[in-house]
Design a protein around this motif. Structure first.
Motif, PDB file in Angstrom:
ATOM      1  N   ALA A  25       0.839  -1.210   0.000  1.00  0.00           N
ATOM      2  CA  ALA A  25       0.000   0.000   0.000  1.00  0.00           C
ATOM      3  C   ALA A  25       0.869   1.253   0.000  1.00  0.00           C
ATOM      4  O   ALA A  25       0.582   2.237  -0.698  1.00  0.00           O
ATOM      5  N   LEU A  26       1.963   1.228   0.755  1.00  0.00           N
ATOM      6  CA  LEU A  26       2.869   2.384   0.797  1.00  0.00           C
ATOM      7  C   LEU A  26       3.496   2.616  -0.582  1.00  0.00           C
ATOM      8  O   LEU A  26       3.662   3.756  -1.014  1.00  0.00           O
ATOM      9  N   GLN A  27       3.841   1.527  -1.251  1.00  0.00           N
ATOM     10  CA  GLN A  27       4.455   1.642  -2.590  1.00  0.00           C
ATOM     11  C   GLN A  27       3.509   2.272  -3.595  1.00  0.00           C
ATOM     12  O   GLN A  27       3.946   2.965  -4.521  1.00  0.00           O
ATOM     13  N   GLN A  28       2.206   2.010  -3.432  1.00  0.00           N
ATOM     14  CA  GLN A  28       1.238   2.485  -4.421  1.00  0.00           C
ATOM     15  C   GLN A  28       0.677   3.868  -4.082  1.00  0.00           C
ATOM     16  O   GLN A  28      -0.104   4.429  -4.862  1.00  0.00           O
ATOM     17  N   ALA A  29       1.064   4.422  -2.935  1.00  0.00           N
ATOM     18  CA  ALA A  29       0.468   5.678  -2.469  1.00  0.00           C
ATOM     19  C   ALA A  29       0.976   6.879  -3.251  1.00  0.00           C
ATOM     20  O   ALA A  29       2.117   6.901  -3.721  1.00  0.00           O
ATOM     21  N   THR A  30       0.117   7.876  -3.373  1.00  0.00           N
ATOM     22  CA  THR A  30       0.566   9.199  -3.834  1.00  0.00           C
ATOM     23  C   THR A  30       0.793  10.133  -2.646  1.00  0.00           C
ATOM     24  O   THR A  30       1.569  11.083  -2.743  1.00  0.00           O
ATOM     25  N   ASP A  31       0.095   9.864  -1.542  1.00  0.00           N
ATOM     26  CA  ASP A  31       0.156  10.731  -0.365  1.00  0.00           C
ATOM     27  C   ASP A  31       0.144   9.909   0.913  1.00  0.00           C
ATOM     28  O   ASP A  31      -0.675   8.995   1.041  1.00  0.00           O
ATOM     29  N   GLY A  47       7.171  11.639  -6.628  1.00  0.00           N
ATOM     30  CA  GLY A  47       5.740  11.419  -6.797  1.00  0.00           C
ATOM     31  C   GLY A  47       5.010  11.083  -5.513  1.00  0.00           C
ATOM     32  O   GLY A  47       3.797  10.903  -5.520  1.00  0.00           O
ATOM     33  N   LEU A  48       5.740  10.986  -4.406  1.00  0.00           N
ATOM     34  CA  LEU A  48       5.096  10.686  -3.115  1.00  0.00           C
ATOM     35  C   LEU A  48       5.123  11.939  -2.237  1.00  0.00           C
ATOM     36  O   LEU A  48       6.190  12.509  -1.990  1.00  0.00           O
ATOM     37  N   ASN A  49       3.953  12.339  -1.793  1.00  0.00           N
ATOM     38  CA  ASN A  49       3.857  13.505  -0.914  1.00  0.00           C
ATOM     39  C   ASN A  49       3.713  13.042   0.531  1.00  0.00           C
ATOM     40  O   ASN A  49       2.804  12.264   0.840  1.00  0.00           O
ATOM     41  N   LEU A  50       4.604  13.506   1.385  1.00  0.00           N
ATOM     42  CA  LEU A  50       4.574  13.129   2.808  1.00  0.00           C
ATOM     43  C   LEU A  50       3.967  14.272   3.614  1.00  0.00           C
ATOM     44  O   LEU A  50       4.432  15.412   3.527  1.00  0.00           O
TER      45      LEU A  50
END
Lengths: 245, 245
Positions: A25-31, A47-50
Protein backbone atom coordinates in the motif's frame (compact mmCIF):
# COMPACT_ATOMS: atom_id res chain seq x y z
CA UNK A 1 -13.02 10.89 -9.73
CA UNK A 2 -12.68 9.76 -6.16
CA UNK A 3 -9.52 8.15 -4.89
CA UNK A 4 -8.73 5.68 -2.20
CA UNK A 5 -7.87 5.88 1.48
CA UNK A 6 -5.93 3.04 3.05
CA UNK A 7 -5.31 3.09 6.79
CA UNK A 8 -2.23 0.99 7.38
CA UNK A 9 -0.61 -0.22 10.58
CA UNK A 10 3.20 0.03 10.58
CA UNK A 11 3.64 -2.21 13.60
CA UNK A 12 5.64 -1.26 16.69
CA UNK A 13 8.79 -0.02 14.97
CA UNK A 14 10.95 -2.68 13.33
CA UNK A 15 10.88 -3.05 9.54
CA UNK A 16 10.55 -6.80 10.01
CA UNK A 17 7.17 -6.29 11.66
CA UNK A 18 5.54 -4.39 8.77
CA UNK A 19 3.30 -6.72 6.76
CA UNK A 20 3.90 -7.12 3.01
CA UNK A 21 0.31 -5.94 2.52
CA UNK A 22 1.06 -2.62 4.25
CA UNK A 23 4.36 -2.25 2.35
CA UNK A 24 2.50 -2.71 -0.95
CA UNK A 25 0.00 0.00 0.00
CA UNK A 26 2.87 2.38 0.80
CA UNK A 27 4.45 1.64 -2.59
CA UNK A 28 1.24 2.49 -4.42
CA UNK A 29 0.47 5.68 -2.47
CA UNK A 30 0.57 9.20 -3.83
CA UNK A 31 0.16 10.73 -0.36
CA UNK A 32 1.08 9.60 3.14
CA UNK A 33 -0.66 11.20 6.10
CA UNK A 34 0.06 10.64 9.78
CA UNK A 35 1.69 11.71 12.99
CA UNK A 36 5.11 13.16 12.15
CA UNK A 37 7.29 10.42 13.68
CA UNK A 38 5.32 7.71 11.85
CA UNK A 39 5.46 9.51 8.49
CA UNK A 40 9.22 9.92 9.07
CA UNK A 41 9.52 6.11 8.85
CA UNK A 42 8.47 6.21 5.17
CA UNK A 43 11.25 6.56 2.55
CA UNK A 44 10.84 9.57 0.25
CA UNK A 45 10.50 8.94 -3.50
CA UNK A 46 9.49 11.00 -6.52
CA UNK A 47 5.74 11.42 -6.80
CA UNK A 48 5.10 10.69 -3.12
CA UNK A 49 3.86 13.50 -0.91
CA UNK A 50 4.57 13.13 2.81
CA UNK A 51 2.23 14.98 5.18
CA UNK A 52 3.40 14.70 8.78
CA UNK A 53 1.27 16.35 11.44
CA UNK A 54 1.25 16.93 15.18
CA UNK A 55 -0.15 14.61 17.80
CA UNK A 56 -3.83 14.92 18.80
CA UNK A 57 -5.07 16.21 15.44
CA UNK A 58 -6.55 12.91 14.30
CA UNK A 59 -9.77 14.41 12.89
CA UNK A 60 -7.85 17.09 10.94
CA UNK A 61 -5.69 14.33 9.49
CA UNK A 62 -8.78 12.30 8.53
CA UNK A 63 -10.35 15.34 6.84
CA UNK A 64 -7.13 16.01 4.94
CA UNK A 65 -7.17 12.41 3.70
CA UNK A 66 -10.80 12.74 2.55
CA UNK A 67 -10.00 16.02 0.75
CA UNK A 68 -7.00 14.53 -1.05
CA UNK A 69 -8.91 11.37 -1.99
CA UNK A 70 -11.67 13.56 -3.44
CA UNK A 71 -9.12 14.82 -5.99
CA UNK A 72 -8.24 11.24 -6.98
CA UNK A 73 -5.24 10.71 -4.70
CA UNK A 74 -4.24 7.29 -3.35
CA UNK A 75 -3.83 8.24 0.29
CA UNK A 76 -2.31 6.05 2.99
CA UNK A 77 -2.93 7.11 6.58
CA UNK A 78 -0.21 5.50 8.68
CA UNK A 79 -0.61 4.44 12.31
CA UNK A 80 1.91 2.73 14.47
CA UNK A 81 0.85 -0.71 15.62
CA UNK A 82 -2.62 -1.64 14.37
CA UNK A 83 -4.77 1.22 13.02
CA UNK A 84 -7.89 -0.18 14.68
CA UNK A 85 -6.46 -0.21 18.23
CA UNK A 86 -6.56 3.30 19.73
CA UNK A 87 -5.39 4.74 16.42
CA UNK A 88 -6.51 6.34 13.14
CA UNK A 89 -9.18 3.95 11.81
CA UNK A 90 -11.92 5.10 14.20
CA UNK A 91 -10.92 8.74 13.68
CA UNK A 92 -11.41 8.35 9.92
CA UNK A 93 -14.92 6.94 10.36
CA UNK A 94 -15.78 9.68 12.88
CA UNK A 95 -14.78 12.34 10.35
CA UNK A 96 -16.58 10.52 7.54
CA UNK A 97 -19.87 10.93 9.47
CA UNK A 98 -19.88 14.68 8.75
CA UNK A 99 -18.25 14.53 5.32
CA UNK A 100 -20.40 15.73 2.41
CA UNK A 101 -17.88 15.18 -0.40
CA UNK A 102 -17.37 12.05 -2.48
CA UNK A 103 -16.87 8.91 -0.40
CA UNK A 104 -13.62 7.20 -1.33
CA UNK A 105 -12.79 3.53 -1.41
CA UNK A 106 -11.58 2.75 2.13
CA UNK A 107 -9.42 -0.16 3.27
CA UNK A 108 -8.10 -0.82 6.77
CA UNK A 109 -4.93 -2.93 6.91
CA UNK A 110 -4.13 -4.59 10.24
CA UNK A 111 -0.73 -4.34 11.90
CA UNK A 112 1.20 -5.79 14.83
CA UNK A 113 -0.21 -3.86 17.76
CA UNK A 114 2.07 -2.79 20.61
CA UNK A 115 0.60 -5.12 23.24
CA UNK A 116 1.24 -8.21 21.11
CA UNK A 117 4.83 -7.18 20.31
CA UNK A 118 5.38 -6.53 24.02
CA UNK A 119 3.77 -9.80 25.06
CA UNK A 120 5.93 -11.76 22.60
CA UNK A 121 9.08 -10.18 24.00
CA UNK A 122 8.05 -11.04 27.58
CA UNK A 123 6.86 -14.60 26.85
CA UNK A 124 3.10 -15.11 26.71
CA UNK A 125 1.45 -12.95 29.40
CA UNK A 126 -1.70 -12.51 27.26
CA UNK A 127 -2.05 -16.27 26.70
CA UNK A 128 -5.46 -16.34 28.36
CA UNK A 129 -8.46 -13.97 28.24
CA UNK A 130 -7.38 -10.32 28.36
CA UNK A 131 -8.51 -6.69 28.06
CA UNK A 132 -6.94 -3.74 26.26
CA UNK A 133 -7.57 -0.38 27.91
CA UNK A 134 -6.46 3.08 26.78
CA UNK A 135 -5.55 4.92 30.00
CA UNK A 136 -5.67 8.37 28.43
CA UNK A 137 -8.59 10.44 29.67
CA UNK A 138 -8.42 12.83 26.71
CA UNK A 139 -11.57 11.31 25.21
CA UNK A 140 -13.30 9.68 28.16
CA UNK A 141 -13.80 10.43 31.86
CA UNK A 142 -11.36 8.84 34.31
CA UNK A 143 -14.37 7.39 36.16
CA UNK A 144 -14.99 5.15 33.14
CA UNK A 145 -11.35 4.04 33.15
CA UNK A 146 -11.66 3.17 36.84
CA UNK A 147 -14.88 1.24 36.25
CA UNK A 148 -13.26 -0.78 33.47
CA UNK A 149 -10.14 -1.49 35.52
CA UNK A 150 -12.27 -2.90 38.34
CA UNK A 151 -14.35 -5.07 36.00
CA UNK A 152 -11.17 -6.34 34.28
CA UNK A 153 -9.59 -7.20 37.63
CA UNK A 154 -12.73 -8.85 39.05
CA UNK A 155 -13.11 -10.91 35.86
CA UNK A 156 -9.47 -11.99 36.36
CA UNK A 157 -8.54 -10.81 32.88
CA UNK A 158 -4.93 -10.12 32.00
CA UNK A 159 -4.67 -6.48 30.91
CA UNK A 160 -2.79 -4.34 28.44
CA UNK A 161 -2.66 -0.58 29.00
CA UNK A 162 -2.00 1.84 26.15
CA UNK A 163 -0.96 5.47 26.76
CA UNK A 164 -0.39 4.87 30.48
CA UNK A 165 1.24 8.19 31.29
CA UNK A 166 2.12 11.52 29.71
CA UNK A 167 3.62 14.84 30.77
CA UNK A 168 0.15 16.40 30.77
CA UNK A 169 -1.33 13.80 33.18
CA UNK A 170 1.52 12.48 35.35
CA UNK A 171 -0.60 11.55 38.38
CA UNK A 172 -3.20 9.39 36.70
CA UNK A 173 -1.11 6.25 36.37
CA UNK A 174 -0.36 6.44 40.11
CA UNK A 175 -4.11 6.25 40.65
CA UNK A 176 -4.35 3.29 38.27
CA UNK A 177 -1.74 1.44 40.34
CA UNK A 178 -3.72 2.23 43.51
CA UNK A 179 -6.87 0.78 41.97
CA UNK A 180 -5.00 -2.36 40.91
CA UNK A 181 -3.62 -2.73 44.47
CA UNK A 182 -7.17 -2.58 45.81
CA UNK A 183 -8.31 -5.31 43.40
CA UNK A 184 -5.30 -7.63 42.96
CA UNK A 185 -2.78 -9.47 45.14
CA UNK A 186 0.59 -7.73 45.82
CA UNK A 187 2.63 -10.27 43.82
CA UNK A 188 0.61 -9.81 40.61
CA UNK A 189 3.12 -9.55 37.75
CA UNK A 190 3.39 -6.31 35.76
CA UNK A 191 5.49 -5.77 32.63
CA UNK A 192 6.65 -2.37 31.45
CA UNK A 193 7.51 -2.71 27.76
CA UNK A 194 8.95 0.43 26.19
CA UNK A 195 9.48 1.06 22.47
CA UNK A 196 9.58 -2.67 21.67
CA UNK A 197 11.44 -3.56 18.46
CA UNK A 198 13.10 -0.12 18.23
CA UNK A 199 16.66 0.84 19.26
CA UNK A 200 15.16 2.32 22.46
CA UNK A 201 13.57 -0.98 23.50
CA UNK A 202 13.44 -1.86 27.19
CA UNK A 203 11.52 -4.51 29.08
CA UNK A 204 11.10 -4.63 32.84
CA UNK A 205 8.89 -6.83 34.97
CA UNK A 206 8.02 -6.33 38.64
CA UNK A 207 5.33 -7.34 41.09
CA UNK A 208 2.43 -4.98 41.69
CA UNK A 209 3.76 -3.93 45.10
CA UNK A 210 7.03 -2.88 43.49
CA UNK A 211 5.51 -0.96 40.58
CA UNK A 212 5.91 2.83 40.54
CA UNK A 213 4.37 5.40 38.18
CA UNK A 214 7.80 6.43 36.83
CA UNK A 215 8.22 2.99 35.25
CA UNK A 216 5.83 4.06 32.46
CA UNK A 217 5.84 6.85 29.90
CA UNK A 218 3.97 7.47 26.63
CA UNK A 219 6.17 5.00 24.74
CA UNK A 220 5.37 2.23 27.24
CA UNK A 221 2.76 -0.48 27.02
CA UNK A 222 1.97 -1.94 30.43
CA UNK A 223 0.89 -5.58 30.67
CA UNK A 224 -0.70 -6.92 33.86
CA UNK A 225 -0.97 -10.67 34.31
CA UNK A 226 -4.01 -12.48 35.61
CA UNK A 227 -3.94 -14.27 38.98
CA UNK A 228 -2.23 -17.34 37.43
CA UNK A 229 0.47 -15.52 35.45
CA UNK A 230 3.88 -17.00 36.29
CA UNK A 231 7.60 -16.64 35.72
CA UNK A 232 9.71 -19.39 34.22
CA UNK A 233 13.34 -18.39 33.84
CA UNK A 234 13.43 -15.03 32.07
CA UNK A 235 9.90 -15.52 30.73
CA UNK A 236 6.46 -14.53 31.97
CA UNK A 237 3.43 -16.43 30.75
CA UNK A 238 -0.21 -17.02 31.52
CA UNK A 239 -1.31 -20.67 31.45
CA UNK A 240 -4.07 -21.60 29.04
CA UNK A 241 -6.07 -23.42 31.69
CA UNK A 242 -8.03 -22.05 34.63
CA UNK A 243 -9.40 -24.45 37.24
CA UNK A 244 -10.99 -22.07 39.69
CA UNK A 245 -12.85 -18.79 39.61
CA UNK B 1 24.61 -28.38 21.77
CA UNK B 2 21.16 -26.93 22.32
CA UNK B 3 19.20 -25.45 19.47
CA UNK B 4 16.58 -22.82 19.17
CA UNK B 5 12.80 -22.73 19.34
CA UNK B 6 10.98 -19.91 17.61
CA UNK B 7 7.23 -19.66 18.01
CA UNK B 8 5.99 -17.73 15.00
CA UNK B 9 2.56 -16.35 14.16
CA UNK B 10 1.53 -16.87 10.54
CA UNK B 11 -1.35 -14.38 10.69
CA UNK B 12 -4.93 -15.19 9.68
CA UNK B 13 -4.20 -16.80 6.32
CA UNK B 14 -3.03 -14.46 3.56
CA UNK B 15 0.65 -14.45 2.61
CA UNK B 16 0.57 -10.65 2.69
CA UNK B 17 -0.14 -10.77 6.43
CA UNK B 18 2.93 -12.81 7.42
CA UNK B 19 5.62 -10.54 8.82
CA UNK B 20 9.08 -10.53 7.22
CA UNK B 21 10.45 -11.50 10.66
CA UNK B 22 8.35 -14.68 10.68
CA UNK B 23 9.26 -15.45 7.05
CA UNK B 24 12.96 -15.17 7.94
CA UNK B 25 12.53 -17.59 10.84
CA UNK B 26 10.82 -20.09 8.52
CA UNK B 27 13.72 -19.78 6.04
CA UNK B 28 16.26 -20.58 8.75
CA UNK B 29 14.37 -23.50 10.27
CA UNK B 30 15.40 -27.13 10.17
CA UNK B 31 12.08 -28.30 11.61
CA UNK B 32 8.55 -26.90 11.52
CA UNK B 33 6.05 -28.10 14.12
CA UNK B 34 2.38 -27.27 14.34
CA UNK B 35 -1.23 -28.13 13.74
CA UNK B 36 -1.43 -29.88 10.35
CA UNK B 37 -3.32 -27.19 8.39
CA UNK B 38 -0.83 -24.53 9.57
CA UNK B 39 2.22 -26.64 8.71
CA UNK B 40 0.63 -27.25 5.29
CA UNK B 41 1.03 -23.51 4.60
CA UNK B 42 4.86 -23.89 4.64
CA UNK B 43 6.59 -24.67 1.33
CA UNK B 44 8.70 -27.84 1.44
CA UNK B 45 12.44 -27.54 0.70
CA UNK B 46 15.48 -29.81 1.06
CA UNK B 47 16.72 -29.97 4.63
CA UNK B 48 13.41 -28.85 6.13
CA UNK B 49 11.42 -31.36 8.19
CA UNK B 50 7.69 -30.69 8.42
CA UNK B 51 5.91 -32.14 11.46
CA UNK B 52 2.15 -31.61 11.24
CA UNK B 53 0.04 -32.87 14.15
CA UNK B 54 -3.58 -33.08 15.20
CA UNK B 55 -5.56 -30.44 17.01
CA UNK B 56 -5.56 -30.39 20.85
CA UNK B 57 -2.08 -31.91 21.27
CA UNK B 58 -0.36 -28.62 22.09
CA UNK B 59 1.74 -30.01 24.95
CA UNK B 60 2.91 -32.98 22.83
CA UNK B 61 3.93 -30.53 20.14
CA UNK B 62 5.84 -28.40 22.65
CA UNK B 63 7.64 -31.46 24.00
CA UNK B 64 8.57 -32.52 20.48
CA UNK B 65 10.04 -29.05 19.87
CA UNK B 66 12.08 -29.24 23.09
CA UNK B 67 13.37 -32.71 22.15
CA UNK B 68 14.38 -31.60 18.66
CA UNK B 69 16.03 -28.42 19.96
CA UNK B 70 18.01 -30.54 22.44
CA UNK B 71 19.67 -32.21 19.43
CA UNK B 72 20.64 -28.83 17.98
CA UNK B 73 17.68 -28.29 15.66
CA UNK B 74 16.37 -24.86 14.74
CA UNK B 75 12.69 -25.47 15.38
CA UNK B 76 9.86 -23.16 14.41
CA UNK B 77 6.49 -23.83 16.03
CA UNK B 78 3.86 -22.24 13.84
CA UNK B 79 0.57 -20.82 15.07
CA UNK B 80 -2.08 -19.09 13.04
CA UNK B 81 -2.66 -15.49 14.06
CA UNK B 82 -0.46 -14.43 16.96
CA UNK B 83 1.20 -17.25 18.94
CA UNK B 84 0.55 -15.48 22.25
CA UNK B 85 -3.23 -15.22 21.80
CA UNK B 86 -4.90 -18.56 22.60
CA UNK B 87 -2.13 -20.39 20.76
CA UNK B 88 1.19 -22.21 21.13
CA UNK B 89 3.37 -19.77 23.12
CA UNK B 90 1.74 -20.49 26.49
CA UNK B 91 1.71 -24.22 25.73
CA UNK B 92 5.49 -24.15 25.19
CA UNK B 93 6.09 -22.47 28.54
CA UNK B 94 3.71 -24.88 30.27
CA UNK B 95 5.69 -27.82 28.89
CA UNK B 96 9.00 -26.16 29.72
CA UNK B 97 8.00 -26.15 33.41
CA UNK B 98 8.44 -29.92 33.61
CA UNK B 99 11.29 -30.20 31.11
CA UNK B 100 14.57 -31.48 32.53
CA UNK B 101 16.66 -31.40 29.34
CA UNK B 102 18.73 -28.53 28.01
CA UNK B 103 16.83 -25.25 27.78
CA UNK B 104 16.96 -23.87 24.25
CA UNK B 105 17.09 -20.31 23.10
CA UNK B 106 13.41 -19.29 22.79
CA UNK B 107 11.94 -16.47 20.74
CA UNK B 108 8.28 -15.59 20.31
CA UNK B 109 7.44 -13.69 17.10
CA UNK B 110 4.15 -11.80 17.05
CA UNK B 111 1.60 -12.12 14.24
CA UNK B 112 -1.63 -10.55 13.03
CA UNK B 113 -4.20 -12.10 15.33
CA UNK B 114 -7.63 -13.05 13.99
CA UNK B 115 -9.59 -10.38 15.88
CA UNK B 116 -7.51 -7.56 14.40
CA UNK B 117 -7.78 -8.90 10.85
CA UNK B 118 -11.53 -9.24 11.36
CA UNK B 119 -11.86 -5.78 12.88
CA UNK B 120 -9.94 -4.23 9.97
CA UNK B 121 -12.25 -5.89 7.45
CA UNK B 122 -15.33 -4.63 9.31
CA UNK B 123 -14.07 -1.08 9.93
CA UNK B 124 -12.90 -0.32 13.44
CA UNK B 125 -15.19 -2.09 15.93
CA UNK B 126 -12.31 -2.49 18.44
CA UNK B 127 -11.40 1.21 18.29
CA UNK B 128 -12.08 1.67 22.00
CA UNK B 129 -11.34 -0.48 25.08
CA UNK B 130 -12.01 -4.16 24.38
CA UNK B 131 -11.67 -7.72 25.73
CA UNK B 132 -10.56 -10.93 24.03
CA UNK B 133 -12.22 -14.08 25.37
CA UNK B 134 -11.69 -17.69 24.33
CA UNK B 135 -15.15 -19.28 24.47
CA UNK B 136 -13.86 -22.85 24.50
CA UNK B 137 -14.39 -24.56 27.83
CA UNK B 138 -11.78 -27.24 27.12
CA UNK B 139 -9.37 -25.63 29.61
CA UNK B 140 -11.64 -23.61 31.90
CA UNK B 141 -15.11 -23.98 33.38
CA UNK B 142 -18.01 -22.35 31.57
CA UNK B 143 -18.86 -20.53 34.80
CA UNK B 144 -15.64 -18.52 34.38
CA UNK B 145 -16.55 -17.69 30.79
CA UNK B 146 -19.94 -16.47 31.99
CA UNK B 147 -18.37 -14.37 34.73
CA UNK B 148 -15.99 -12.72 32.26
CA UNK B 149 -18.76 -12.07 29.75
CA UNK B 150 -20.79 -10.26 32.39
CA UNK B 151 -17.83 -8.16 33.57
CA UNK B 152 -16.94 -7.29 29.97
CA UNK B 153 -20.52 -6.24 29.24
CA UNK B 154 -20.92 -4.26 32.46
CA UNK B 155 -17.63 -2.48 31.81
CA UNK B 156 -19.00 -1.61 28.33
CA UNK B 157 -16.00 -3.17 26.64
CA UNK B 158 -16.17 -4.19 23.00
CA UNK B 159 -15.45 -7.93 22.81
CA UNK B 160 -13.73 -10.42 20.55
CA UNK B 161 -14.57 -14.13 20.92
CA UNK B 162 -12.18 -16.84 19.77
CA UNK B 163 -13.31 -20.46 19.28
CA UNK B 164 -17.00 -19.56 19.64
CA UNK B 165 -18.44 -22.89 18.59
CA UNK B 166 -17.42 -26.40 17.64
CA UNK B 167 -19.05 -29.70 16.78
CA UNK B 168 -18.25 -31.00 20.29
CA UNK B 169 -19.97 -28.10 22.08
CA UNK B 170 -22.73 -26.80 19.80
CA UNK B 171 -25.02 -25.44 22.54
CA UNK B 172 -22.55 -23.27 24.39
CA UNK B 173 -22.56 -20.31 22.01
CA UNK B 174 -26.36 -20.21 22.29
CA UNK B 175 -25.87 -19.70 26.03
CA UNK B 176 -23.29 -16.96 25.33
CA UNK B 177 -25.85 -15.11 23.21
CA UNK B 178 -28.42 -15.47 26.02
CA UNK B 179 -25.99 -13.93 28.50
CA UNK B 180 -25.27 -11.06 26.14
CA UNK B 181 -29.01 -10.47 25.71
CA UNK B 182 -29.36 -10.23 29.48
CA UNK B 183 -26.55 -7.67 29.69
CA UNK B 184 -26.76 -5.61 26.47
CA UNK B 185 -29.42 -3.77 24.46
CA UNK B 186 -31.09 -5.66 21.55
CA UNK B 187 -29.55 -3.48 18.83
CA UNK B 188 -25.96 -4.10 19.96
CA UNK B 189 -23.90 -4.79 16.83
CA UNK B 190 -22.28 -8.22 16.37
CA UNK B 191 -19.89 -9.20 13.60
CA UNK B 192 -19.30 -12.78 12.47
CA UNK B 193 -15.96 -12.85 10.65
CA UNK B 194 -15.05 -16.21 9.14
CA UNK B 195 -11.66 -17.22 7.72
CA UNK B 196 -10.67 -13.62 7.07
CA UNK B 197 -8.02 -13.15 4.37
CA UNK B 198 -8.49 -16.70 3.03
CA UNK B 199 -10.51 -17.82 -0.04
CA UNK B 200 -13.28 -18.87 2.37
CA UNK B 201 -13.63 -15.39 3.88
CA UNK B 202 -17.07 -14.16 4.87
CA UNK B 203 -18.19 -11.22 6.97
CA UNK B 204 -21.68 -10.71 8.34
CA UNK B 205 -22.98 -8.17 10.83
CA UNK B 206 -26.28 -8.26 12.67
CA UNK B 207 -27.85 -6.84 15.79
CA UNK B 208 -27.83 -8.92 18.96
CA UNK B 209 -31.54 -9.72 18.70
CA UNK B 210 -30.94 -11.16 15.20
CA UNK B 211 -27.87 -13.23 16.10
CA UNK B 212 -28.20 -17.03 16.04
CA UNK B 213 -25.71 -19.70 17.14
CA UNK B 214 -25.42 -21.08 13.60
CA UNK B 215 -23.77 -17.83 12.46
CA UNK B 216 -20.51 -19.00 14.11
CA UNK B 217 -18.25 -22.01 13.69
CA UNK B 218 -14.65 -22.80 14.68
CA UNK B 219 -13.24 -20.67 11.86
CA UNK B 220 -15.24 -17.64 13.01
CA UNK B 221 -14.13 -14.78 15.22
CA UNK B 222 -17.09 -12.96 16.74
CA UNK B 223 -16.79 -9.24 17.50
CA UNK B 224 -19.32 -7.49 19.73
CA UNK B 225 -19.42 -3.72 19.76
CA UNK B 226 -19.72 -1.58 22.86
CA UNK B 227 -22.84 0.52 23.53
CA UNK B 228 -21.58 3.28 21.19
CA UNK B 229 -20.55 1.11 18.23
CA UNK B 230 -22.17 2.42 15.03
CA UNK B 231 -22.64 1.74 11.34
CA UNK B 232 -21.58 4.19 8.66
CA UNK B 233 -22.26 2.91 5.17
CA UNK B 234 -20.82 -0.61 4.94
CA UNK B 235 -18.54 -0.02 7.95
CA UNK B 236 -18.90 -0.63 11.65
CA UNK B 237 -16.76 1.36 14.07
CA UNK B 238 -16.49 2.26 17.70
CA UNK B 239 -15.88 5.96 18.40
CA UNK B 240 -12.75 6.86 20.35
CA UNK B 241 -14.63 9.06 22.77
CA UNK B 242 -17.01 8.12 25.55
CA UNK B 243 -18.98 10.84 27.30
CA UNK B 244 -21.06 8.83 29.71
CA UNK B 245 -20.72 5.71 31.78
Amino acid sequence: MSGRITVAGLGPGAEGLITPEAQAALQQATDIIGYGPYVARIAARPGLNLHGSDNRVELDRARHALELAATGARVVIVSSGDPGVFAMASALFEELEGWTGPVPDIRILPGITAMLAAAARAGAPLGHDFCAINLSDNLKPFSLIEKRLRHAARGDFAMAFYNPRSASRPHQFARVLEILREECEPNRLIIFARAISTPDESLRSVTLDQATPEMADMRTVVLVGNSATRRIGPWIYTPRHAEVE
